[in-house]
Design a protein around this motif. Sequence first.
Motif, PDB file in Angstrom:
ATOM      1  N   GLY A 141     -10.078  84.636  40.829  1.00  0.00           N
ATOM      2  CA  GLY A 141     -10.562  83.679  40.882  1.00  0.00           C
ATOM      3  C   GLY A 141     -12.255  83.483  41.796  1.00  0.00           C
ATOM      4  O   GLY A 141     -12.140  83.981  41.871  1.00  0.00           O
ATOM      5  N   GLU A 142     -11.978  82.025  42.424  1.00  0.00           N
ATOM      6  CA  GLU A 142     -13.758  82.345  43.402  1.00  0.00           C
ATOM      7  C   GLU A 142     -13.483  83.021  45.063  1.00  0.00           C
ATOM      8  O   GLU A 142     -12.482  82.807  45.112  1.00  0.00           O
ATOM      9  CB  GLU A 142     -13.870  80.739  43.710  1.00  0.00           C
ATOM     10  N   GLU A 143     -14.239  83.669  44.738  1.00  0.00           N
ATOM     11  CA  GLU A 143     -13.825  84.916  45.929  1.00  0.00           C
ATOM     12  C   GLU A 143     -13.998  83.947  47.309  1.00  0.00           C
ATOM     13  O   GLU A 143     -14.807  82.816  47.329  1.00  0.00           O
ATOM     14  CB  GLU A 143     -14.564  85.812  46.329  1.00  0.00           C
ATOM     15  N   ASN A 144     -13.398  84.376  47.871  1.00  0.00           N
ATOM     16  CA  ASN A 144     -13.009  83.474  49.496  1.00  0.00           C
ATOM     17  C   ASN A 144     -12.334  83.908  51.088  1.00  0.00           C
ATOM     18  O   ASN A 144     -12.707  84.972  50.713  1.00  0.00           O
ATOM     19  CB  ASN A 144     -12.216  81.316  49.485  1.00  0.00           C
TER      20      ASN A 144
ATOM     21  N   GLN B 126      -1.776  84.429  49.524  1.00  0.00           N
ATOM     22  CA  GLN B 126      -1.817  83.730  48.095  1.00  0.00           C
ATOM     23  C   GLN B 126      -1.250  85.198  46.518  1.00  0.00           C
ATOM     24  O   GLN B 126      -1.582  84.599  45.996  1.00  0.00           O
ATOM     25  CB  GLN B 126      -3.381  84.272  47.998  1.00  0.00           C
ATOM     26  N   ILE B 127      -1.339  86.139  46.730  1.00  0.00           N
ATOM     27  CA  ILE B 127      -0.421  86.984  45.610  1.00  0.00           C
ATOM     28  C   ILE B 127       1.376  87.205  46.417  1.00  0.00           C
ATOM     29  O   ILE B 127       1.740  87.270  44.757  1.00  0.00           O
ATOM     30  CB  ILE B 127      -1.100  88.388  45.924  1.00  0.00           C
ATOM     31  N   PHE B 128       1.601  86.360  46.989  1.00  0.00           N
ATOM     32  CA  PHE B 128       3.209  86.070  47.117  1.00  0.00           C
ATOM     33  C   PHE B 128       3.624  84.815  46.640  1.00  0.00           C
ATOM     34  O   PHE B 128       3.205  84.259  48.203  1.00  0.00           O
ATOM     35  CB  PHE B 128       3.773  86.681  47.543  1.00  0.00           C
TER      36      PHE B 128
ATOM     37  N   ARG C 167      -6.826  92.684  45.311  1.00  0.00           N
ATOM     38  CA  ARG C 167      -6.744  90.991  44.853  1.00  0.00           C
ATOM     39  C   ARG C 167      -7.071  90.384  46.564  1.00  0.00           C
ATOM     40  O   ARG C 167      -7.524  89.321  46.424  1.00  0.00           O
ATOM     41  CB  ARG C 167      -5.271  90.105  44.277  1.00  0.00           C
ATOM     42  N   GLU C 168      -6.417  90.104  47.787  1.00  0.00           N
ATOM     43  CA  GLU C 168      -6.743  90.583  48.845  1.00  0.00           C
ATOM     44  C   GLU C 168      -6.459  90.911  49.722  1.00  0.00           C
ATOM     45  O   GLU C 168      -5.761  92.331  49.647  1.00  0.00           O
ATOM     46  CB  GLU C 168      -5.181  89.497  49.286  1.00  0.00           C
TER      47      GLU C 168
END
Length: 51
Positions: free
Chosen positions: A21-24, A37-39, A2-3
Amino acid sequence: MREYWIVNPMRSVVQTYIFEGEENSNLFSFDEKIAVQIFDSLEIRLSDLLK
């Protein structure tokens, strides 16, 4: 995955890649707070870790 982060100690920067969601992608200096972002509510400043 995910990240993920790519840490470049020669340039003191971190490139983050987020795949939810949208890749960035973002580029941060070691002195900036980087939100993980995952926590929820976790932020890391690499310069604090390297003291």
